[in-house]
Design a protein around this motif. Sequence first.
Motif, PDB file in Angstrom:
ATOM      1  N   SER A 195       0.860  -1.179   0.000  1.00  0.00           N
ATOM      2  CA  SER A 195       0.000   0.000   0.000  1.00  0.00           C
ATOM      3  C   SER A 195       0.898   1.231   0.000  1.00  0.00           C
ATOM      4  O   SER A 195       1.846   1.307   0.790  1.00  0.00           O
ATOM      5  N   THR A 196       0.601   2.191  -0.867  1.00  0.00           N
ATOM      6  CA  THR A 196       1.416   3.415  -0.894  1.00  0.00           C
ATOM      7  C   THR A 196       1.326   4.142   0.450  1.00  0.00           C
ATOM      8  O   THR A 196       2.282   4.790   0.873  1.00  0.00           O
TER       9      THR A 196
ATOM     10  N   GLN B 134      -0.937  -2.060  -6.201  1.00  0.00           N
ATOM     11  CA  GLN B 134      -0.846  -2.353  -4.766  1.00  0.00           C
ATOM     12  C   GLN B 134      -1.394  -3.764  -4.542  1.00  0.00           C
ATOM     13  O   GLN B 134      -2.419  -4.132  -5.108  1.00  0.00           O
TER      14      GLN B 134
ATOM     15  N   ARG C 181      -5.667  -0.308   0.653  1.00  0.00           N
ATOM     16  CA  ARG C 181      -6.645  -0.215   1.742  1.00  0.00           C
ATOM     17  C   ARG C 181      -7.623   0.925   1.499  1.00  0.00           C
ATOM     18  O   ARG C 181      -7.243   2.001   1.057  1.00  0.00           O
ATOM     19  N   GLY C 182      -8.884   0.666   1.817  1.00  0.00           N
ATOM     20  CA  GLY C 182      -9.896   1.712   1.792  1.00  0.00           C
ATOM     21  C   GLY C 182     -10.244   2.103   3.207  1.00  0.00           C
ATOM     22  O   GLY C 182      -9.634   1.621   4.171  1.00  0.00           O
ATOM     23  N   ARG C 183     -11.213   2.977   3.349  1.00  0.00           N
ATOM     24  CA  ARG C 183     -11.677   3.345   4.682  1.00  0.00           C
ATOM     25  C   ARG C 183     -12.369   2.150   5.309  1.00  0.00           C
ATOM     26  O   ARG C 183     -12.860   1.279   4.629  1.00  0.00           O
TER      27      ARG C 183
ATOM     28  N   LYS D 154     -18.579   5.526  -7.605  1.00  0.00           N
ATOM     29  CA  LYS D 154     -17.336   6.026  -7.025  1.00  0.00           C
ATOM     30  C   LYS D 154     -16.202   6.005  -8.047  1.00  0.00           C
ATOM     31  O   LYS D 154     -15.949   5.001  -8.699  1.00  0.00           O
TER      32      LYS D 154
ATOM     33  N   GLY E  27     -11.204   7.633  -4.091  1.00  0.00           N
ATOM     34  CA  GLY E  27     -11.350   7.537  -2.642  1.00  0.00           C
ATOM     35  C   GLY E  27     -10.114   8.088  -1.957  1.00  0.00           C
ATOM     36  O   GLY E  27      -9.016   8.100  -2.537  1.00  0.00           O
TER      37      GLY E  27
ATOM     38  N   VAL F 291      -4.515   8.551  -1.868  1.00  0.00           N
ATOM     39  CA  VAL F 291      -5.511   8.845  -2.896  1.00  0.00           C
ATOM     40  C   VAL F 291      -5.522   7.735  -3.941  1.00  0.00           C
ATOM     41  O   VAL F 291      -4.472   7.351  -4.472  1.00  0.00           O
TER      42      VAL F 291
HETATM   43  C1  BTN Z   1     -11.804   4.788   0.382  1.00  0.00           C
HETATM   44  O1  BTN Z   1     -12.593   5.380  -0.356  1.00  0.00           O
HETATM   45  O2  BTN Z   1     -12.187   3.850   1.084  1.00  0.00           O
HETATM   46  C2  BTN Z   1     -10.383   5.238   0.420  1.00  0.00           C
HETATM   47  C3  BTN Z   1      -9.555   4.576  -0.634  1.00  0.00           C
HETATM   48  C4  BTN Z   1      -8.117   5.037  -0.644  1.00  0.00           C
HETATM   49  C5  BTN Z   1      -7.275   4.257  -1.619  1.00  0.00           C
HETATM   50  C6  BTN Z   1      -5.895   4.808  -1.752  1.00  0.00           C
HETATM   51  S1  BTN Z   1      -4.987   4.082  -3.087  1.00  0.00           S
HETATM   52  C7  BTN Z   1      -3.514   4.834  -2.532  1.00  0.00           C
HETATM   53  C8  BTN Z   1      -3.527   4.734  -1.018  1.00  0.00           C
HETATM   54  N1  BTN Z   1      -2.977   3.463  -0.581  1.00  0.00           N
HETATM   55  C9  BTN Z   1      -3.890   2.700   0.009  1.00  0.00           C
HETATM   56  O3  BTN Z   1      -3.684   1.559   0.459  1.00  0.00           O
HETATM   57  N2  BTN Z   1      -5.068   3.336   0.051  1.00  0.00           N
HETATM   58  C10 BTN Z   1      -4.985   4.658  -0.546  1.00  0.00           C
END
Ligand code: BTN
Length: 245
Positions: free
Chosen positions: A13-14, A37, A41-43, A107, A110, A129
């Motif tokens: 993950s960045t 990646q 990860r998301g929220r 969407k 994110g 992002v």
């Molecule tokens: C969401 O809407 O749930 C947030 C998503 C965020 C995704 C970005 S991709 C770059 C960065 N690295 C991750 O693991 N997540 C964020």
Amino acid sequence: LGQVLHTYEELGSTSDRAKELADEGAAHGEVVVAETQTAGRGRRGRTWISPPRRNLYFSVVLRPDLPPARAAELTLVASLAICDALRQAGVDAGIKWPNDVLVGGKKIAGILTELAAEPDRVHWVVVGVGVNVNARVEDFPAELREEATSVAIERHEPAPRALFAAACLTALEGWIDVHAEQGFAPIRNAWRERSVTLGRQVLVRSDGREIAGVAEDIDEQGALLVRTPERVERILAGDVHLLRP
Ligand code: BTN
């Protein structure tokens, strides 16, 4: 932003990499970007689909001069910036509270904000992002196909990712400067103009509760104000579902 750019072919993950770099002393504005990646990860513990070389995955290290209680404002700052970059690319994007960027209810981007802080001081904020730039419908798992879209899907042609990445960083830098110089008020106004949430009937899941009502406004802290039949609920974190238009 992005004067120092850490580029990778593949990362878990960045944001995880950016957090490591931040702990090792990375400066404000350093950016981590990856072509794919393996553990995006998301929220709220969700996965972020990261097909190689199609989309944009980047994380920015920020060292804002803010008390920890105000760090969440940066999430709205970032959503504004990405919304603007998409609009410049000809996509009619809007923002669903707090920071989902949508097109036609689907969407397209994110934002995940994480921070390390002491009670009175923020050490760093990492803004991650993800923008669906050139993802095709088949890049999304079946259950997301009705819920997700990309610049290419919307515009019916591939988009130049590098140019789009530069537009995102420029917009982000611009709004971060506005926030640093003028505080949250101009951010709140600009966010309201781009909101697809305000004025809508919503169902909010927050802390295991479900709140149904009309999303009326965001307050000076960026919290969502939802009018229910009984009262106005102030929501600091949660998932918003937009009900009928
Ligand atoms: C969401 O809407 O749930 C947030 C998503 C965020 C995704 C970005 S991709 C770059 C960065 N690295 C991750 O693991 N997540 C964020």
